[in-house]
Design an enzyme around this catalytic site. Sequence first.
Site, PDB file in Angstrom:
ATOM      1  N   GLU A   1       0.782  -1.246   0.000  1.00  0.00           N
ATOM      2  CA  GLU A   1       0.000   0.000   0.000  1.00  0.00           C
ATOM      3  C   GLU A   1       0.808   1.288   0.000  1.00  0.00           C
ATOM      4  OE1 GLU A   1      -2.996  -0.173   3.065  1.00  0.00           O
ATOM      5  OE2 GLU A   1      -4.167  -1.592   1.893  1.00  0.00           O
TER       6      GLU A   1
ATOM      7  N   GLU B   1      -6.463  -8.255   0.326  1.00  0.00           N
ATOM      8  CA  GLU B   1      -7.179  -7.781   1.525  1.00  0.00           C
ATOM      9  C   GLU B   1      -8.585  -7.385   1.111  1.00  0.00           C
ATOM     10  OE1 GLU B   1      -5.232  -4.821   4.032  1.00  0.00           O
ATOM     11  OE2 GLU B   1      -3.272  -5.673   3.583  1.00  0.00           O
TER      12      GLU B   1
HETATM   13  C1  BGP Z   1      -4.817  -1.969   5.133  1.00  0.00           C
HETATM   14  C2  BGP Z   1      -3.514  -2.492   5.657  1.00  0.00           C
HETATM   15  C3  BGP Z   1      -3.638  -3.490   6.742  1.00  0.00           C
HETATM   16  C4  BGP Z   1      -4.843  -3.357   7.631  1.00  0.00           C
HETATM   17  C5  BGP Z   1      -6.096  -2.913   6.924  1.00  0.00           C
HETATM   18  C6  BGP Z   1      -7.200  -2.454   7.830  1.00  0.00           C
HETATM   19  O1  BGP Z   1      -4.644  -0.646   4.745  1.00  0.00           O
HETATM   20  O2  BGP Z   1      -2.737  -3.068   4.646  1.00  0.00           O
HETATM   21  O3  BGP Z   1      -2.400  -3.528   7.392  1.00  0.00           O
HETATM   22  O4  BGP Z   1      -4.647  -2.979   8.889  1.00  0.00           O
HETATM   23  O5  BGP Z   1      -5.855  -1.883   6.017  1.00  0.00           O
HETATM   24  O6  BGP Z   1      -6.928  -1.178   8.321  1.00  0.00           O
HETATM   25  P1  BGP Z   1      -7.158  -0.741   9.801  1.00  0.00           P
HETATM   26  O7  BGP Z   1      -6.433  -1.730  10.619  1.00  0.00           O
HETATM   27  O8  BGP Z   1      -6.591   0.632   9.904  1.00  0.00           O
HETATM   28  O9  BGP Z   1      -8.626  -0.766   9.984  1.00  0.00           O
END
Ligand code: BGP
Length: 476
Positions: A165, A376
């Site tokens: 990301e 994801e």
């Molecule tokens: C993405 C990342 C993850 C993860 C997810 C959820 O941006 O790659 O590492 O954490 O988002 O985000 P958050 O934990 O801030 O809700």
Amino acid sequence: MSRFPDDFLWGASTSAYQCEGASLEDGKGLSQQDVINKQNHDIYGFADASVASDHYHHYKEDIKLMKEMGFTAYRFSLSWSRIFPKGRGEVNQKGVAFYHNLIDELKKNGIEPIVTIYHYDLPLQLVEEYDGWLNRKVVDDFANYARFVINEYKDKVKYWTTINEQGIIVQYWTKKCLIKDKYLKDDRWRYQLNHYMNLAHAIACNLVHEIVPGGLVGSATGYSPVYAHSSKPEDALAALHANELRNLYYTDIWFKGIYNENAMAYLKSRGLAPEIAEGDMELIKSGKSDFLALNYYRSDCAEYASNNENERFMGVNLTGEKGKTDGEETHPGFYKMCKNESLDTTEWDWSIDPIGLEYTLKDLYDRYRIPLMITENGIGARDILTNDGKIHDQYRIDYMKEHIKAIKRAIDSGVKVLAYCPWSMMDILSTTNGYSKRYGLIYVDRTDKDIKECKRYRKDSSYWYEKVIKSKGEEL
Ligand code: BGP
């Protein structure tokens, strides 16, 4: 629902610092995320990364659960400072062995590892020595680390993702990198560090192709398609601009080897463009990606912004109370983000939009004709463990079901999709909300304040997902 292709990979994702814990065990050095999460702990009361979900000690049990669910893939990241505690130099053999054991255990259970080389956790030493990603020296250290791990695991790992990301790192640079105060006033540094990451990404692509027989590599991007707020032409143009600066500025680099011209023209006009040294664009062009890994959670919406607005980057919702996101990203004269009234959101204001995933897959395939994988996708929620050890997360089942259907529609229309790895395999430390916001298929019994024993429980969604996987997507 008709079946997904036989070779489609089903699994889930995690990242090292968010699940492993053991942050100083067996020779691991500190990473910038150990420090950032300690700060979050002190300021907001969120858990720190020292124990996280204790995956370091539970990995066999976790893989057993993956096997039970029928996983054929697992996407995780390597911790750079577990392997090189100081970022370079002496190798920590216990760290190297941990990932061998993890990968061997996965393979023994028929689960294909999808390895992310870098997921936000730069070794702290490199920040202290030369300010980490803000200094070009990091590219050489990354190259050294990438060469080492690619070579070490080359016989076991076919799928590699490089840097997680980059676009989100630009938006939230102080949450994803430890940034010294002297840089904070100048947003140009956000794009400079991204430029260094582009060089690092290209080097990693070349290394995978050089070292891993049949190896495939790509970036993992946080991607939200941007819709126009209205049918007014100025809103349509704003959405186009937002898509260029937030999305194509990254994907054009990986698949065309160029910076998106319109986004770059905007950055130059605001004094935000990165410095590009001689030879950089040649290096970037040489690093060919085989696929694009998509982290898709939500879509976004943009509208016209006048020249008089103030420049600002994405806001964050720290409380999980709807409507409490602290401000919208704005780029004067280019676009500003706004709420899409036609979509429902999570408690943390993330829009829920499965059609947006279908739109994204079709759009990206049209543009670049490359295979895609979902690394994801998921819904953050306050899950509740009942007295009889159950977690009734129907909202997660609803969310995943609609997104899986969207992927299938894209596949049926000719898009090549390789894998579905939702976020996250188990509850892990959220990057912005600690353990109050959970994403896992498996519940990890701990809270921000009380680590307990990190006992694992299967959520309803994990039983549902097992049926989906075992029926190759037929039984939704
Ligand atoms: C993405 C990342 C993850 C993860 C997810 C959820 O941006 O790659 O590492 O954490 O988002 O985000 P958050 O934990 O801030 O809700």
